[in-house]
Write a protein that holds these residues in place. Structure first.
Motif, PDB file in Angstrom:
ATOM      1  N   MET A   3      -2.952   6.086  -3.433  1.00 15.53           N
ATOM      2  CA  MET A   3      -4.186   5.399  -3.997  1.00 15.53           C
ATOM      3  C   MET A   3      -3.776   3.931  -3.663  1.00 15.53           C
ATOM      4  O   MET A   3      -4.560   2.884  -3.428  1.00 15.53           O
ATOM      5  CB  MET A   3      -4.534   5.674  -5.553  1.00 15.53           C
ATOM      6  CG  MET A   3      -5.128   6.796  -5.583  1.00 15.53           C
ATOM      7  SD  MET A   3      -7.020   6.765  -4.893  1.00 15.53           S
ATOM      8  CE  MET A   3      -7.610   5.486  -5.590  1.00 15.53           C
ATOM      9  N   ASP A   4      -2.380   3.518  -4.040  1.00 14.88           N
ATOM     10  CA  ASP A   4      -2.073   2.050  -3.767  1.00 14.88           C
ATOM     11  C   ASP A   4      -2.327   1.642  -2.201  1.00 14.88           C
ATOM     12  O   ASP A   4      -2.116   0.525  -1.996  1.00 14.88           O
ATOM     13  CB  ASP A   4      -0.446   1.814  -4.331  1.00 14.88           C
ATOM     14  CG  ASP A   4      -0.333   2.312  -5.549  1.00 14.88           C
ATOM     15  OD1 ASP A   4      -1.038   2.345  -6.153  1.00 14.88           O
ATOM     16  OD2 ASP A   4       1.083   2.423  -5.724  1.00 14.88           O
ATOM     17  N   ASN A   5      -2.274   2.606  -1.527  1.00 11.25           N
ATOM     18  CA  ASN A   5      -2.329   2.109  -0.021  1.00 11.25           C
ATOM     19  C   ASN A   5      -3.910   2.088   0.458  1.00 11.25           C
ATOM     20  O   ASN A   5      -4.203   1.812   1.574  1.00 11.25           O
ATOM     21  CB  ASN A   5      -1.770   3.013   1.134  1.00 11.25           C
ATOM     22  CG  ASN A   5      -0.352   3.003   0.644  1.00 11.25           C
ATOM     23  OD1 ASN A   5       0.239   2.110   0.125  1.00 11.25           O
ATOM     24  ND2 ASN A   5       0.166   4.180   0.916  1.00 11.25           N
ATOM     25  N   ILE A   6      -4.889   2.263  -0.562  1.00 11.96           N
ATOM     26  CA  ILE A   6      -6.316   2.296   0.031  1.00 11.96           C
ATOM     27  C   ILE A   6      -7.058   1.178  -0.798  1.00 11.96           C
ATOM     28  O   ILE A   6      -6.771   1.010  -1.815  1.00 11.96           O
ATOM     29  CB  ILE A   6      -6.853   3.509  -0.647  1.00 11.96           C
ATOM     30  CG1 ILE A   6      -6.025   4.854  -0.095  1.00 11.96           C
ATOM     31  CG2 ILE A   6      -8.623   3.812  -0.129  1.00 11.96           C
ATOM     32  CD1 ILE A   6      -6.676   6.065  -0.649  1.00 11.96           C
ATOM     33  N   LYS A   7      -7.975   0.471   0.034  1.00 13.56           N
ATOM     34  CA  LYS A   7      -8.683  -0.750  -0.621  1.00 13.56           C
ATOM     35  C   LYS A   7     -10.020  -0.425   0.158  1.00 13.56           C
ATOM     36  O   LYS A   7     -10.391   0.316   0.991  1.00 13.56           O
ATOM     37  CB  LYS A   7      -8.219  -2.047   0.172  1.00 13.56           C
ATOM     38  CG  LYS A   7      -6.963  -2.052  -0.182  1.00 13.56           C
ATOM     39  CD  LYS A   7      -6.510  -3.649   0.621  1.00 13.56           C
ATOM     40  CE  LYS A   7      -6.511  -3.773   2.044  1.00 13.56           C
ATOM     41  NZ  LYS A   7      -5.276  -3.288   2.642  1.00 13.56           N
ATOM     42  N   VAL A   8     -11.069  -0.784  -0.739  1.00 15.75           N
ATOM     43  CA  VAL A   8     -12.570  -1.079  -0.659  1.00 15.75           C
ATOM     44  C   VAL A   8     -12.737  -1.639   0.964  1.00 15.75           C
ATOM     45  O   VAL A   8     -12.104  -2.701   1.397  1.00 15.75           O
ATOM     46  CB  VAL A   8     -13.449  -1.588  -1.622  1.00 15.75           C
ATOM     47  CG1 VAL A   8     -14.811  -1.716  -1.018  1.00 15.75           C
ATOM     48  CG2 VAL A   8     -13.357  -0.906  -2.956  1.00 15.75           C
ATOM     49  N   GLY A   9     -13.378  -0.791   1.786  1.00 10.49           N
ATOM     50  CA  GLY A   9     -13.624  -1.403   3.133  1.00 10.49           C
ATOM     51  C   GLY A   9     -12.814  -0.585   4.359  1.00 10.49           C
ATOM     52  O   GLY A   9     -13.189  -0.829   5.315  1.00 10.49           O
ATOM     53  N   ASP A  10     -11.695   0.027   3.720  1.00  8.69           N
ATOM     54  CA  ASP A  10     -10.861   0.567   4.683  1.00  8.69           C
ATOM     55  C   ASP A  10     -11.591   1.934   5.541  1.00  8.69           C
ATOM     56  O   ASP A  10     -12.429   2.690   4.853  1.00  8.69           O
ATOM     57  CB  ASP A  10      -9.656   1.470   4.029  1.00  8.69           C
ATOM     58  CG  ASP A  10      -8.559   0.385   3.569  1.00  8.69           C
ATOM     59  OD1 ASP A  10      -8.748  -0.812   3.919  1.00  8.69           O
ATOM     60  OD2 ASP A  10      -7.731   0.790   2.886  1.00  8.69           O
TER      61      ASP A  10
END
Length: 71
Positions: A3-10
């Motif tokens: 989850m730490d590597n995921i951002k909105v817009g990815d």
């Protein structure tokens, strides 16, 4: 994927066997504790009915996501 590597817009690729026959690619719209809401953009034609039923949105566990292969 963590989850730490995921951002909105990815843009990510995922697979949810319960809802889709084949992997799909889409954009992250919302983050939850251990999962994300994906707007499904690219998918196998055999999953067309499933995508329509899901309104092009699906919640996916982060462990079932990865960066899509570059073309």
């Amino acid at each position: 994927m963590k989850m730490d590597n995921i951002k909105v817009g990815d843009k990510l690729q995922g697979h949810v066997e319960e809802d889709m026959e084949q992997p799909f690619t889409g954009t992250v719209e919302k983050l939850y504790t251990n999962s994300v809401l994906i707007d499904i953009e690219q998918y196998d034609p055999q999953d067309n009915d499933n995508v329509i039923e899901l309104n092009h949105k699906i919640v996916v566990n982060a462990q079932n996501l990865k960066k899509p292969a570059k073309k």
